[in-house]
Write an enzyme that holds these catalytic residues in place. Structure first.
Site, PDB file in Angstrom:
ATOM      1  N   ILE A  82       1.020  -1.130   0.047  1.00 55.10           N
ATOM      2  CA  ILE A  82       0.202  -0.185   0.112  1.00 55.10           C
ATOM      3  C   ILE A  82       1.270   1.488  -0.121  1.00 55.10           C
ATOM      4  O   ILE A  82       1.484   1.423   1.010  1.00 55.10           O
ATOM      5  CB  ILE A  82      -0.855   0.007   1.784  1.00 55.10           C
ATOM      6  CG1 ILE A  82      -1.628  -0.849   1.588  1.00 55.10           C
ATOM      7  CG2 ILE A  82      -1.654   1.281   0.746  1.00 55.10           C
ATOM      8  CD1 ILE A  82      -2.367  -1.496   0.029  1.00 55.10           C
ATOM      9  N   GLU A  83       1.075   1.810  -1.215  1.00 51.89           N
ATOM     10  CA  GLU A  83       1.933   2.925  -1.349  1.00 51.89           C
ATOM     11  C   GLU A  83       0.892   4.663  -1.418  1.00 51.89           C
ATOM     12  O   GLU A  83       1.827   4.863  -1.409  1.00 51.89           O
ATOM     13  CB  GLU A  83       2.984   2.812  -2.336  1.00 51.89           C
ATOM     14  CG  GLU A  83       3.634   1.996  -2.421  1.00 51.89           C
ATOM     15  CD  GLU A  83       4.616   1.110  -3.034  1.00 51.89           C
ATOM     16  OE1 GLU A  83       5.219   2.578  -3.732  1.00 51.89           O
ATOM     17  OE2 GLU A  83       5.008   0.008  -3.670  1.00 51.89           O
ATOM     18  N   VAL A  84      -0.009   4.734  -2.054  1.00 47.46           N
ATOM     19  CA  VAL A  84      -0.900   5.092  -2.631  1.00 47.46           C
ATOM     20  C   VAL A  84      -2.427   5.611  -2.152  1.00 47.46           C
ATOM     21  O   VAL A  84      -2.572   4.469  -0.567  1.00 47.46           O
ATOM     22  CB  VAL A  84      -1.144   5.795  -4.187  1.00 47.46           C
ATOM     23  CG1 VAL A  84       0.050   5.821  -4.632  1.00 47.46           C
ATOM     24  CG2 VAL A  84      -1.865   4.699  -4.467  1.00 47.46           C
TER      25      VAL A  84
END
Length: 328
Positions: A180-182
């Site tokens: 989960i990066e954005v």
């Protein structure tokens, strides 16, 4: 009672074996017969103890046609885990959808052909994980209910549940990787993790893994990681100058590693690295430097699990994993 660390124990064994070898040689020089069994036993036992802390290699697959098929990736014998990347669309009213670049078209059910490849990898003892998220916008969670619905979709369509629309066919994946990066709704990823964990109770082992950025705590995944439900965490020590490895300033990486292994409740922590200079903006470390300066440090920890590489395409080009495998 004070217990010695694994490292201290191994060092003591080395010293004991060395003393026995010297003593044995001295007796031989004096014409005294010496039994070989105790020394051979200690050498074998020492090799076994050292192998306990041996790690493995994880790779991401799915974002480049140049990386070859999933079966070919597993047949290399280089990887223990293969993360299929990504379930890139989900949550906040979106219809969940995988994105495997040019490998297949999920809209026409073209990715069901991967079912046999997944089973092939699993028969070889390789865990095949579904990675959710990625670096591009298109996913988020809006509420606890939304997170529960996404978890149920993942369970029924990729794991041990049932659905007529399973995108990867009837193969049952081994777990879910949180990359989960954005997006938004960071607080609800803990709900998603708990729901997935609930589904797996009493049945086949479901692995939960995560790939947080190395600045601690990770801004998107700290809530989920704080649940203590994750088996393996492969930290991205790249694209993050404050904590990625720099041979000129190794302390920043070492301090970050210590913080991760001491703060996160997970079975094992992995060092995440790009497999080529072009696979990341910054943070590439040459393979020989990884062996001599990175692995020599992180392998001292009992929570060390191995190395995660982004991605199979880059690794196929450089042979990075093949170079480091015997040292991991």
């Amino acid at each position: 009672m004070v217990l010695m660390s694994t490292e201290t124990f191994i060092e003591a064994l080395y010293k004991l074996v060395a003393k026995l070898v010297i003593l044995s040689q001295a007796k031989i020089a004096m014409g005294i017969k010496t039994p070989k069994v105790p020394i051979l036993f200690l050498l074998n036992f020492l090799a076994l103890v050292c192998s306990i802390n041996a790690g493995n290699i994880v790779v991401y697959w799915g974002q480049s046609e140049n990386e070859g098929s999933l079966s070919e990736t597993c047949d290399t014998g280089l990887y223990k885990f293969v993360n299929i990347a990504f379930l890139a669309t989900f949550g906040s009213g979106r219809e969940p959808q995988i994105n495997l670049a040019d490998h297949c078209d999920p809209a026409s059910n073209g990715c069901k052909i991967l079912s046999e490849d997944i089973k092939h990898c699993q028969k070889r003892g390789i865990k095949v994980i579904l990675s959710i998220g990625g670096g591009e916008p298109g996913y988020s969670l809006s509420s606890a209910g939304d997170a529960t619905n996404v978890a149920d979709f993942i369970w029924n369509n990729f794991l041990g549940g049932k659905s007529r629309t399973r995108p990867l066919g009837d193969a049952v994946l081994d777990g879910v990787d949180f990359d989960i990066e954005v997006g938004g709704g960071e607080a609800f990823y803990a709900v998603l993790a708990r729901r997935l964990s609930e589904h797996s109770k009493g049945g086949r082992k479901l692995y939960l893994t995560a790939a947080p950025q190395c600045p601690f705590p990770d801004e998107h995944q700290n809530g989920a990681l704080s649940t203590g439900l994750f088996d393996f965490v492969w930290v991205q020590f790249y694209n993050n100058d404050p904590c990625q490895f720099d041979s000129g300033h190794p302390t920043k990486f070492r301090n970050s590693w210590i913080q991760w292994i001491s703060s996160i409740k997970a079975r094992k922590i992995y060092v995440g690295l790009p497999a080529s200079p072009s696979a990341a903006g910054t943070g590439f470390v040459p393979a020989q430097t990884v062996i001599s300066q990175v692995l020599s440090f992180v392998k001292r920890s009992r929570k060390y699990g191995g190395v995660m590489l982004w991605d199979r395409s880059a690794d196929k080009q450089t042979g990075f994993s093949r170079t480091i495998k015997d040292s991991v």
